[in-house]
Scaffold this active site. Structure first.
Site, PDB file in Angstrom:
ATOM      1  N   GLN A  78       0.839  -1.198   0.000  1.00  0.00           N
ATOM      2  CA  GLN A  78       0.000   0.000   0.000  1.00  0.00           C
ATOM      3  C   GLN A  78       0.876   1.249   0.000  1.00  0.00           C
ATOM      4  O   GLN A  78       1.266   1.749   1.048  1.00  0.00           O
ATOM      5  CB  GLN A  78      -0.943  -0.002   1.210  1.00  0.00           C
ATOM      6  CG  GLN A  78      -1.954   1.112   1.123  1.00  0.00           C
ATOM      7  CD  GLN A  78      -3.020   1.019   2.188  1.00  0.00           C
ATOM      8  OE1 GLN A  78      -3.140   0.043   2.911  1.00  0.00           O
ATOM      9  NE2 GLN A  78      -3.804   2.059   2.291  1.00  0.00           N
ATOM     10  N   PHE A  79       1.155   1.766  -1.193  1.00  0.00           N
ATOM     11  CA  PHE A  79       2.005   2.950  -1.304  1.00  0.00           C
ATOM     12  C   PHE A  79       1.363   4.175  -0.670  1.00  0.00           C
ATOM     13  O   PHE A  79       2.058   5.113  -0.282  1.00  0.00           O
ATOM     14  CB  PHE A  79       2.375   3.230  -2.766  1.00  0.00           C
ATOM     15  CG  PHE A  79       1.301   3.905  -3.564  1.00  0.00           C
ATOM     16  CD1 PHE A  79       1.297   5.288  -3.702  1.00  0.00           C
ATOM     17  CD2 PHE A  79       0.300   3.173  -4.184  1.00  0.00           C
ATOM     18  CE1 PHE A  79       0.307   5.920  -4.439  1.00  0.00           C
ATOM     19  CE2 PHE A  79      -0.683   3.794  -4.920  1.00  0.00           C
ATOM     20  CZ  PHE A  79      -0.688   5.171  -5.049  1.00  0.00           C
ATOM     21  N   THR A  80       0.044   4.174  -0.512  1.00  0.00           N
ATOM     22  CA  THR A  80      -0.633   5.344   0.055  1.00  0.00           C
ATOM     23  C   THR A  80      -0.280   5.579   1.523  1.00  0.00           C
ATOM     24  O   THR A  80      -0.626   6.622   2.074  1.00  0.00           O
ATOM     25  CB  THR A  80      -2.163   5.242  -0.101  1.00  0.00           C
ATOM     26  OG1 THR A  80      -2.630   4.079   0.580  1.00  0.00           O
ATOM     27  CG2 THR A  80      -2.554   5.181  -1.574  1.00  0.00           C
TER      28      THR A  80
END
Length: 148
Positions: A78-80
């Site tokens: 999850q890059f967010t």
């Protein structure tokens, strides 16, 4: 690196309506890699997560580790987790690691977890995923390499 660790009774991840990862009692880990993260950092986080005593013993105290309870892992990239919301209304993700580098770190993290935990399930890096879980507690922990 940033990890959101949730103690769960069960969790799964779907891609295009198909379940690609499914666990019972254990931990759901959301994994994000930052620009400056390296493979050399991974062992201490794998060790920390696997040894964290965040499961309840017979007295209701959080004294047991993932191994102690025979827990499972679901790891989702999850890059967010690297969203910067300080300016404006649209988050910036410039601090997230480049996709190739982040994927390599994610895959290595998963491989290292599989050496220690009998059941490790994953999502798919870069895919649009739907994650479902039943949080046990709720019990959620954030680990950030900038604070470690």
């Amino acid at each position: 690196m940033r990890f959101v660790i949730q103690r769960v009774n069960h969790a799964n991840v779907k891609i295009d309506g198909e379940v690609v990862g499914n666990i019972g009692h254990g931990l759901l880990i959301l994994f994000g890699a930052g620009q400056d993260d390296t493979e050399e950092m991974l062992p201490k986080y794998v060790d920390k997560i696997c040894k964290m005593r965040i499961f309840e013993d017979e007295n209701g105290k959080t004294n047991l580790s993932l191994a102690d309870v025979g827990g499972e892992l679901l790891i989702v990239s999850q890059f967010t987790l690297y969203a910067d919301c300080r300016k404006g209304n649209r988050p910036s993700f410039t601090n997230a690691g480049a996709p190739d580098m982040a994927n390599a770190l994610y895959e290595k993290f998963v491989a290292m977890c599989r050496e220690r935990v009998p059941k490790v399930e994953t999502g798919r890096f870069g895919a649009d995923m739907k994650v479902s879980l039943e949080n046990d507690g709720p019990f959620t922990i954030l680990i950030d390499s900038e604070d470690f």
